[in-house]
Enzyme design. Structure first.
Site, mmCIF file in Angstrom:
data_model
loop_
_atom_site.group_PDB
_atom_site.id
_atom_site.type_symbol
_atom_site.label_atom_id
_atom_site.label_comp_id
_atom_site.label_asym_id
_atom_site.label_seq_id
_atom_site.Cartn_x
_atom_site.Cartn_y
_atom_site.Cartn_z
ATOM 1 N N TYR A 122 -29.623 -12.243 2.214
ATOM 2 C CA TYR A 122 -30.497 -11.868 2.400
ATOM 3 C C TYR A 122 -31.810 -12.107 3.236
ATOM 4 O O TYR A 122 -31.763 -12.920 2.206
ATOM 5 C CB TYR A 122 -30.999 -10.939 1.622
ATOM 6 C CG TYR A 122 -29.474 -10.084 0.920
ATOM 7 C CD1 TYR A 122 -28.912 -8.801 1.453
ATOM 8 C CD2 TYR A 122 -28.641 -9.960 -0.559
ATOM 9 C CE1 TYR A 122 -28.323 -8.420 0.995
ATOM 10 C CE2 TYR A 122 -27.574 -9.221 -1.138
ATOM 11 C CZ TYR A 122 -27.027 -8.661 -0.379
ATOM 12 O OH TYR A 122 -26.621 -7.917 -0.586
ATOM 13 N N ARG A 125 -34.066 -12.738 -0.307
ATOM 14 C CA ARG A 125 -34.518 -13.472 -1.504
ATOM 15 C C ARG A 125 -33.100 -14.046 -1.256
ATOM 16 O O ARG A 125 -31.734 -14.330 -0.544
ATOM 17 C CB ARG A 125 -34.228 -11.959 -2.557
ATOM 18 C CG ARG A 125 -32.911 -11.541 -1.790
ATOM 19 C CD ARG A 125 -33.203 -9.729 -2.688
ATOM 20 N NE ARG A 125 -32.404 -8.434 -2.039
ATOM 21 C CZ ARG A 125 -32.291 -7.985 -1.150
ATOM 22 N NH1 ARG A 125 -32.738 -8.595 0.527
ATOM 23 N NH2 ARG A 125 -31.171 -7.036 -0.604
ATOM 24 N N CYS A 138 -15.576 -12.298 -18.812
ATOM 25 C CA CYS A 138 -15.701 -11.376 -18.276
ATOM 26 C C CYS A 138 -14.346 -11.533 -17.669
ATOM 27 O O CYS A 138 -14.681 -12.154 -16.470
ATOM 28 C CB CYS A 138 -16.658 -10.350 -17.195
ATOM 29 S SG CYS A 138 -18.122 -10.233 -18.644
ATOM 30 N N CYS A 141 -14.174 -11.257 -13.477
ATOM 31 C CA CYS A 141 -15.482 -12.191 -13.010
ATOM 32 C C CYS A 141 -15.362 -12.722 -11.753
ATOM 33 O O CYS A 141 -14.236 -13.071 -11.021
ATOM 34 C CB CYS A 141 -15.644 -13.623 -13.817
ATOM 35 S SG CYS A 141 -16.695 -14.164 -13.165
ATOM 36 N N ARG A 143 -17.335 -14.063 -10.077
ATOM 37 C CA ARG A 143 -17.033 -15.879 -9.747
ATOM 38 C C ARG A 143 -16.425 -16.565 -10.572
ATOM 39 O O ARG A 143 -16.405 -17.706 -10.780
ATOM 40 C CB ARG A 143 -19.279 -16.335 -9.408
ATOM 41 C CG ARG A 143 -19.000 -17.021 -9.037
ATOM 42 C CD ARG A 143 -20.840 -16.745 -8.890
ATOM 43 N NE ARG A 143 -21.581 -15.725 -7.983
ATOM 44 C CZ ARG A 143 -21.834 -14.617 -8.291
ATOM 45 N NH1 ARG A 143 -23.221 -14.642 -9.841
ATOM 46 N NH2 ARG A 143 -22.358 -13.727 -8.194
ATOM 47 N N ASP A 302 -15.326 -6.341 -7.294
ATOM 48 C CA ASP A 302 -15.056 -7.028 -6.018
ATOM 49 C C ASP A 302 -13.206 -7.171 -6.274
ATOM 50 O O ASP A 302 -12.582 -7.411 -7.041
ATOM 51 C CB ASP A 302 -15.751 -8.466 -6.458
ATOM 52 C CG ASP A 302 -17.304 -8.147 -6.639
ATOM 53 O OD1 ASP A 302 -17.340 -7.503 -5.285
ATOM 54 O OD2 ASP A 302 -17.758 -8.527 -6.584
ATOM 55 N N ASP A 339 -19.316 -4.806 -2.675
ATOM 56 C CA ASP A 339 -20.118 -5.669 -2.119
ATOM 57 C C ASP A 339 -19.253 -6.211 -0.944
ATOM 58 O O ASP A 339 -17.934 -6.247 -1.017
ATOM 59 C CB ASP A 339 -20.094 -7.318 -3.127
ATOM 60 C CG ASP A 339 -21.141 -7.898 -2.700
ATOM 61 O OD1 ASP A 339 -21.742 -7.955 -1.457
ATOM 62 O OD2 ASP A 339 -22.095 -8.357 -3.909
ATOM 63 N N LYS A 346 -24.224 -6.258 -0.499
ATOM 64 C CA LYS A 346 -23.660 -4.852 -0.896
ATOM 65 C C LYS A 346 -24.169 -3.385 0.225
ATOM 66 O O LYS A 346 -25.192 -3.290 0.726
ATOM 67 C CB LYS A 346 -25.297 -4.423 -1.852
ATOM 68 C CG LYS A 346 -24.597 -5.815 -3.014
ATOM 69 C CD LYS A 346 -26.338 -5.979 -3.931
ATOM 70 C CE LYS A 346 -26.016 -6.898 -5.243
ATOM 71 N NZ LYS A 346 -26.622 -8.369 -4.376
HETATM 72 C C1 LIG Z 1 -26.811 -9.218 -5.269
HETATM 73 C C2 LIG Z 1 -27.219 -10.415 -4.649
HETATM 74 C C3 LIG Z 1 -28.759 -10.049 -4.468
HETATM 75 C C4 LIG Z 1 -29.824 -9.424 -4.528
HETATM 76 O O1 LIG Z 1 -29.771 -7.949 -4.037
HETATM 77 P P1 LIG Z 1 -30.657 -6.797 -4.656
HETATM 78 O O2 LIG Z 1 -29.749 -5.716 -3.894
HETATM 79 O O3 LIG Z 1 -32.098 -6.917 -4.259
HETATM 80 O O4 LIG Z 1 -29.989 -6.553 -6.527
HETATM 81 C C5 LIG Z 1 -29.065 -11.562 -3.550
HETATM 82 N N1 LIG Z 1 -28.365 -12.035 -3.008
HETATM 83 C C6 LIG Z 1 -27.259 -12.280 -3.130
HETATM 84 C C7 LIG Z 1 -26.387 -13.299 -2.218
HETATM 85 C C8 LIG Z 1 -26.791 -11.243 -3.563
HETATM 86 O O5 LIG Z 1 -24.725 -11.219 -4.320
#
Ligand SMILES: *Cc1c(COP(=O)(O)O)cnc(C)c1O
Length: 397
Positions: A122, A125, A138, A141, A143, A302, A339, A346
């Site tokens: 994103y 972030r 889990c 999972c 991952r 997923d 996802d 997401k």
């Molecule tokens: C879930 C995720 C985030 C955080 O997403 P938010 O919607 O801000 O909680 C950031 N990077 C990745 C790769 C993710 O899978």
């Protein structure tokens, strides 16, 4: 059934079930980790397994390891083969079968890593994968290709390169620490990582994704909370799927985090026969609010290898949101997301409340199924404006 209760303590099981020292050591997180159930022999000493589970445990050793903390294990209802706790952590033979739609890396994370261990999907972030270990594993999972360390692929985290990437990419304002479970690190190691991140001025917001408050509430010590609160604003996203997981010990651990000023969110995953009903989800979100945790996301499971027996149709998640919205506290309602397979990020899914729309109005339905029309703004008529202007002028005289 959905009350807070104490039945994770060792007292609820017959003597000999846990080693003698359990009496004094139960509340020590290191004891809990040392005494995890992680072999077929351990498990069969405590539980009568089905053939499907025994085969599942044998296959798990080269895919995603089995490990269950005594705390979480004690939540299993041994009379119920479909116990929602049991099915989250005890492998089944179905895990060995890969459905055609399934993938090793369903969220396409490996293709969005500018530095090994750092997923930058994103604009503002990043997801920072800091460990491949968890307190318990889990079975669904996302991952599992790297988590637990027994599969073919290993998690690589290039620490210095990751910090340098974060330092030079000033568009990043939010770092989410995950893995694996970052709260498995010692207080000192976690403090060093958070301090290093805090030394980067453009990083406004830090988060930790952790299921430790659920699997190992003993780890949430006052000392850990004192360390974490030096790094505010810091949020924690926990992971719970069923109201039975929220025991008194968990409630107290969450209270320690909340009292340290850490805003808490929950992420759950839709799991077949575990939490795919409005009744279970409603009990879960109500208990979360009582623990000062905001239900944040509910994920469609997923498309991870070996997950078809746990996955639900997409419609179930939408039905759950529909069963919550309007029927209970708005704060209790998570966002249902998928996802996007292969790396779409997401994507929110919502019940459709817009029945019809035209330039002049929309037709909506409410949570009770009643219809309402909401008109779009009408244009002001020039004649009306003109007469208003005359009235204003008359007043001015
Ligand atoms: C879930 C995720 C985030 C955080 O997403 P938010 O919607 O801000 O909680 C950031 N990077 C990745 C790769 C993710 O899978």
């Amino acid at each position: 059934m959905h009350e807070f209760d104490t039945h994770t303590t060792f007292r609820s099981h017959a003597p000999g079930y846990w080693p003698a020292e359990a009496m004094e050591q139960w509340h020590d997180h290191r004891w809990q980790l040392r005494n995890r159930i992680d072999s077929l022999a351990d498990l069969e000493a405590k539980l009568v397994l089905s053939d499907e589970e025994r085969a599942g445990v044998l296959l798990a050793g080269t895919k995603l390891a089995m490990a269950i903390t005594p705390h979480f294990f004690n939540l299993i209802d041994r009379e119920n083969p479909d116990c929602p706790i049991r099915r989250q952590v005890i492998p089944r033979i179905e895990e060995g079968w890969n459905a055609p739609e399934e993938m090793a890396d369903p969220c396409g994370e490996d293709h969005h890593m500018p530095v090994p261990g750092l997923v930058h999907r994103y604009p503002d972030r990043v997801l920072f994968l800091v460990t491949d270990r968890c307190a318990s594993y889990c079975r669904y999972c996302t991952r599992s290709r790297v988590v637990s360390g027994v599969g073919e692929q290993q998690l690589e985290t290039h620490w210095e390169a990751a910090f340098r990437y974060l330092e030079t990419h000033t568009e990043i304002r939010d770092v989410l620490l995950s893995g694996g479970d970052p709260l498995l690190f010692s207080d000192a190691k976690l403090d060093r990582i958070l301090s290093r991140l805090r030394s980067i001025p453009h990083l406004q917001f830090l988060r930790i994704g952790s299921r430790i408050p659920i699997f190992l509430p003993q780890r949430i010590t006052p000392e850990l909370c004192d360390m974490l609160k030096k790094h505010h604003p810091l949020f924690i996203s926990i992971h719970t799927n069923h109201p039975r997981e929220l025991t008194l010990e968990v409630r107290d651990a969450l209270a320690r985090l909340a009292d340290a000023g850490i805003p808490l969110g929950n992420q759950s995953v839709m799991l077949r026969g575990i939490n795919d009903s409005v009744e279970v989800q409603k009990a879960l979100v109500h208990k979360l609010l009582m623990c000062r945790v905001k239900p944040y996301y509910i994920y469609q499971c997923d498309l991870i290898h070996g997950s078809s027996h746990l996955r639900t149709p997409v419609a179930s998640g939408i039905e759950i949101i529909e069963g919550l919205r309007g029927h209970t506290t708005g704060y209790a309602i998570p966002q249902f997301v998928i996802d996007g397979p292969g790396g779409g990020g997401k994507i929110p899914l919502n019940p459709n409340y817009v029945i019809d729309s035209s330039p002049s109005h929309v037709t909506l339905r409410n949570f009770e199924g009643n219809l309402f029309e909401y008109p779009n703004p009408s244009p002001i008529q020039p004649d009306d404006l003109l007469s208003l202007r005359h009235r204003a002028l008359a007043k001015a005289r």
